[in-house]
Write an enzyme that holds these catalytic residues in place. Sequence first.
Site, PDB file in Angstrom:
ATOM      1  CE  LYS A  50      -3.593  -2.541   2.312  1.00 36.48           C
ATOM      2  NZ  LYS A  50      -4.138  -3.014   3.569  1.00 36.48           N
ATOM      3  CD  GLN A  93      -3.011  -4.410   6.594  1.00 37.95           C
ATOM      4  OE1 GLN A  93      -3.030  -3.370   5.931  1.00 37.95           O
ATOM      5  NE2 GLN A  93      -3.374  -5.571   6.077  1.00 37.95           N
ATOM      6  CG  ASP A 116      -9.634  -1.205   4.342  1.00 38.58           C
ATOM      7  OD1 ASP A 116      -9.409  -1.322   3.119  1.00 38.58           O
ATOM      8  OD2 ASP A 116      -8.903  -1.677   5.226  1.00 38.58           O
TER       9      ASP A 116
END
Length: 281
Positions: A50, A93, A116
């Site tokens: 990322k 994450q 996300d």
Amino acid sequence: MNEKIIDGKMVSLKVEEELCQKISKLKDKLTLVVISVGDDPASKVYVRQKEKKAIKIGYNFLNLHYDKISETSLIREIKKLNKNAEITGIIVQLPLPSYLDKNKVLNTISPLKDVDGLTDSNLIKLVKKEETLVPCTPKGVMTLLDYYKIPFQGKRVVVVGRSELVGLPLFHLLLNKNATVTLCHSKTEDLKSYTKNADILIVAVGRKDLITPDMIKDNCIIIDVGINRVDNKLYGDVANECMEKASLMTPVPGGVGPMTVISLMENVYLAYEHSKCQNKG
Ligand code: NAD
């Protein structure tokens, strides 16, 4: 070149090109923050991927890493980021260490910065067909299907795996496009009776060779989301031999993976656009 391959790498580069053009016109520099906790080795690889892409595209990237942090402190840090106008998007994450309440932590992220797409508020919007930040892997799968002009209407689509990260949002995205969708999972009996009838089969389980050629229909389209590391090599959930029977199929690696990362980058841009609209309104 194998004409049966759905080339996620190539499509992701096309999406990247379009995104870079939009970003180059902005006066502001966008910032993506990735919060990671613990020492999961796969997570480290994903965070690095990322970071690489974010920097390449021209975003600021910040990895807030904690070897260990209490839930209260983590929530406090996320609230600070929510208030910070310099931060465009925030992701936590996954997986988080088990001592942290994943839902509580994720739902602390402001839905406007939830790139996300995993907050309850954004998932509800997705179900209700409202504009929102869509989880990155399902978004990437939909972009791939669109790029290859794969029609959904009237098609039998079978999704295997019902996680909130992949299978469940995909189910709703496909339904919103008028596909007839069946969602299979670990408690489904006789999986083959479903997969065998699928025009489009999407598999997101995490088990190498879960789907074998006898389980699929001739000329079906297969999207393999699974990532299984065996002896340092990556495999999907669908046996390679299925490629012979399918009309189109994603490879692993080089299929859904690159689409997930670029979809995250698209979401950062969208979060910026949404925040601008909010400020105007
Ligand atoms: P998860 O463990 O949260 O969910 C797995 C799902 O598979 C569950 O819904 C479970 O019910 C179902 N399942 C388990 N065994 C089954 C079986 N025998 N038959 C049918 N269904 C079964 O996993 P996840 O986060 O949804 O990820 C799934 C896979 O996709 C993993 O391999 C993961 O690494 C991969 N993944 C890839 C990307 C990417 O960018 N390519 C992104 C996210 C996840």
